[in-house]
Design an enzyme around this catalytic site. Structure first.
Site, PDB file in Angstrom:
ATOM      1  CB  SER A 217      -0.964  -0.045   1.178  1.00  0.00           C
ATOM      2  OG  SER A 217      -2.054   0.802   0.963  1.00  0.00           O
ATOM      3  CD  GLU A 345      -5.062  -4.038  -4.307  1.00  0.00           C
ATOM      4  OE1 GLU A 345      -5.273  -3.397  -3.263  1.00  0.00           O
ATOM      5  OE2 GLU A 345      -4.031  -4.696  -4.512  1.00  0.00           O
ATOM      6  CG  HIS A 467      -5.525  -2.477  -0.022  1.00  0.00           C
ATOM      7  ND1 HIS A 467      -4.712  -2.182  -1.082  1.00  0.00           N
ATOM      8  CD2 HIS A 467      -5.073  -1.718   1.016  1.00  0.00           C
ATOM      9  CE1 HIS A 467      -3.813  -1.282  -0.719  1.00  0.00           C
ATOM     10  NE2 HIS A 467      -4.012  -0.992   0.556  1.00  0.00           N
TER      11      HIS A 467
END
Length: 569
Positions: A217, A345, A467
């Site tokens: 991320s 995601e 995610h």
């Protein structure tokens, strides 16, 4: 010669079936001084050595607030490296501190790292040093800490793991777009941590010439930023960027000076003289500074006013051109790279809308206003309405929003993550010499394993891998339940660790297909099973790239909106 006490302790340990490491705390000596650590165990019961809370920079407090960090100096005596360091000061959030009544968490004196090693140099009979993974934590450049992602899976292998804190939010990314406060101090903290690794990791058994940087991320975007920064040259040999890239719309600040001055004004600081502004901001208590951010964002932890920036040119600039321009001009560190994303995601961000019927109705009835804001593009209202309708047609068609949870998630996932990550992989494959690889993680684990997913259990949502969920099988994390409580997931932990370790060990990677081999399409390993034979290499059209490019959305730079809205953790 060992002392009589030492010998007696070892004898007692042998009788009890313990190793000497379990009795005696491990010590490491560097040119900075001696550290004492602790012994911990992996999920499979392997002992390893942990050195936690090791300082790598001087405390960024007082006159050093909002300045580039500087290396720590030597200490006297034996440093106690057995305690988890405080996280960098940040807004409180329900994931890492569900019962915290305060507006902030952490402290300013936070620039510490952790070293986890399965073997110390004295235990390496052949003198061979180990590969090193330096993991950069995620959290939207706003929240998180290095110790949130732990070593209990990776340290079953002969690899050293380093995690660390870096300044976040306004403390790490305030920029007045001048030489006094150019910005990117959080990224410069990361660079300083990498420099520390180069200087001292051999004392822990690590090879400074075999450092792989990795992150998920905002950590994945950070890894990619280091590939683009001249200040990071020579500090790593390989890069693994998961679920994040500077080419994602949330990963770079828009209009940083205006944001900074608006923030300073809210704190009652002068804004007509940069030096006076900075002096005032340094005088405010750290908790007040963080509290002012909360007021500025309306208390929304997912609104991001302070992020990496394109700095004014100068000898200390982390980057001074837009990331795309740097890639196309080959202004980057040419190292083997592995880019990845998950096949769903957007779910942990978009599904919050479905937990609140009023919120769902508000998005449906105000689609033309909400969607331009949520998708981070800054255009006039007429153009915004047109784009919002194009997005709706592509993802929802004629279906109402309440019946389109999967499609709504895909919209967020494409725009916020997949499009930019695929662009990054393809651009690097086109412009660099070193091989570029990619994988898509599409394995869906039980929702009870991941706290971020558990909140949506009642929705009956049938999606893909959320995610950053590939990292759940490489690291133990505070938002995950212990993986050993889910025996069916241990195979996936083995598979993901195998993928990372194979990339780290080989160049080029045998049996892998590079992104370059399938251009202009994207080539990737589809990781959908713990059985490696079921994970196949694919070459496909990019996900939505043609659509998003056709909208001609403005790139993130200093001429767009003041505040970023992004829901990445």
């Amino acid at each position: 010669m060992p002392s009589l006490l030492h010998a007696a302790l070892l004898a007692c340990a042998a009788i009890a079936g313990l190793t000497s490491a379990e009795v005696l705390q491990p010590q490491v000596t560097t040119s900075l001084g001696t550290l004492v650590g602790s012994v911990q165990q992996t999920v499979k019961g392997r002992n390893f050595y942990a050195f936690q809370g090791v300082p790598y920079a001087k405390p960024p407090v007082g006159k050093h607030r909002f300045k580039q960090s500087v290396p720590i100096g030597p200490w006297t005596g034996v440093y106690n490296a057995t305690r988890v360091p405080n996280m960098c000061i940040q807004e409180s959030n329900p994931i890492f501190a569900p019962h915290n009544p305060l507006d902030s968490l952490g402290v300013e004196d936070c620039l510490y790292l952790n070293v986890f090693t399965p073997k110390l140099p004295s235990e390496q009979a052949d003198g061979k040093l180990l590969d090193v993974i330096v993991y950069i934590h995620g959290g939207a450049f706003k929240v998180g800490a290095g110790n949130i992602w732990g070593p209990l899976i990776l340290l079953d292998r002969d690899v050293i793991l380093v995690t660390f804190n870096y300044r976040l939010g306004v403390m790490g990314f305030l920029s007045l777009e001048d030489n006094l406060v150019p910005g990117n101090n959080g990224l410069k903290d990361q660079t300083l941590a990498l420099q520390w690794v180069q200087k001292y990791i051999s004392s822990f058994g690590g090879d400074p010439t075999k450092v792989t940087i990795a992150g998920m991320s905002a950590g994945g975007a950070s890894v990619h930023y280091h590939m683009l920064s001249p200040s990071s040259a020579g500090l790593f040999k390989k890069a693994i960027s998961n679920s994040g890239s500077p080419l994602n719309p949330w990963a770079i600040t828009k209009n940083p000076r205006a944001t900074a001055l608006s923030f300073a004004k809210a704190l009652g600081c002068p804004i007509n003289d940069t030096l006076l502004t900075l002096r005032c901001l340094r005088e405010r208590p750290a908790e007040h500074v963080i509290g002012a951010v909360a007021i500025m964002t309306g208390g929304d932890i997912l609104t991001l006013p302070f992020l990496p920036v394109v700095e004014p040119p100068g000898p200390n600039a982390f980057i001074d051109e837009h990331p795309i321009d740097l890639i196309e001009a080959k202004g980057f560190n040419d190292v083997p790279a592995l880019f990845s994303y998950c096949d769903d995601e957007g779910s942990i961000f978009s599904l919050n809308t479905y937990l609140d019927e009023k919120k769902l109705e508000a998005v449906e009835s105000n689609w033309d206003v909400v969607i331009p804001q949520a998708n981070l593009f800054d255009v006039d209202p007429v153009k915004g309405k047109e784009i919002a309708q194009q997005i709706r047609k592509r993802f929802l068609g004629d279906k109402p929003l309440k019946d389109s949870a999967r499609e709504y998630s895909q919209m967020f996932g494409e725009r916020m993550f997949v499009d930019g990550i695929q662009k990054a992989a393809i651009l690097h494959a086109e412009h660099q010499t070193s091989p570029v690889y990619s994988y898509r993680f599409s394995f869906v684990g039980p929702t009870k394993f991941n706290m971020l997913e558990a909140a949506f259990d009642g929705l009956g949502y049938k999606g893909g891998a959320s995610h950053g969920s590939d990292n759940s099988y490489l690291f133990n994390a505070l938002y995950l339940k212990p993986i050993k409580d889910f025996p069916e997931l241990m195979g996936m932990a083995e598979t993901m660790t195998d993928i990372w370790m194979k990339f780290i060990a080989e160049d080029p990677v045998s049996g892998w297909s590079s992104v370059k081999s399938g251009l202009p399409k994207i080539t990737f390993l589809d990781v959908k099973s713990s059985n490696p034979s079921e994970n196949l290499w694919k070459t496909e059209e990019t996900v939505g790239q043609q659509f998003w490019d056709s909208l001609n959305l403005p790139q993130a730079n200093s001429e767009t909106t003041q505040n970023d809205q992004h829901s990445e953790l």
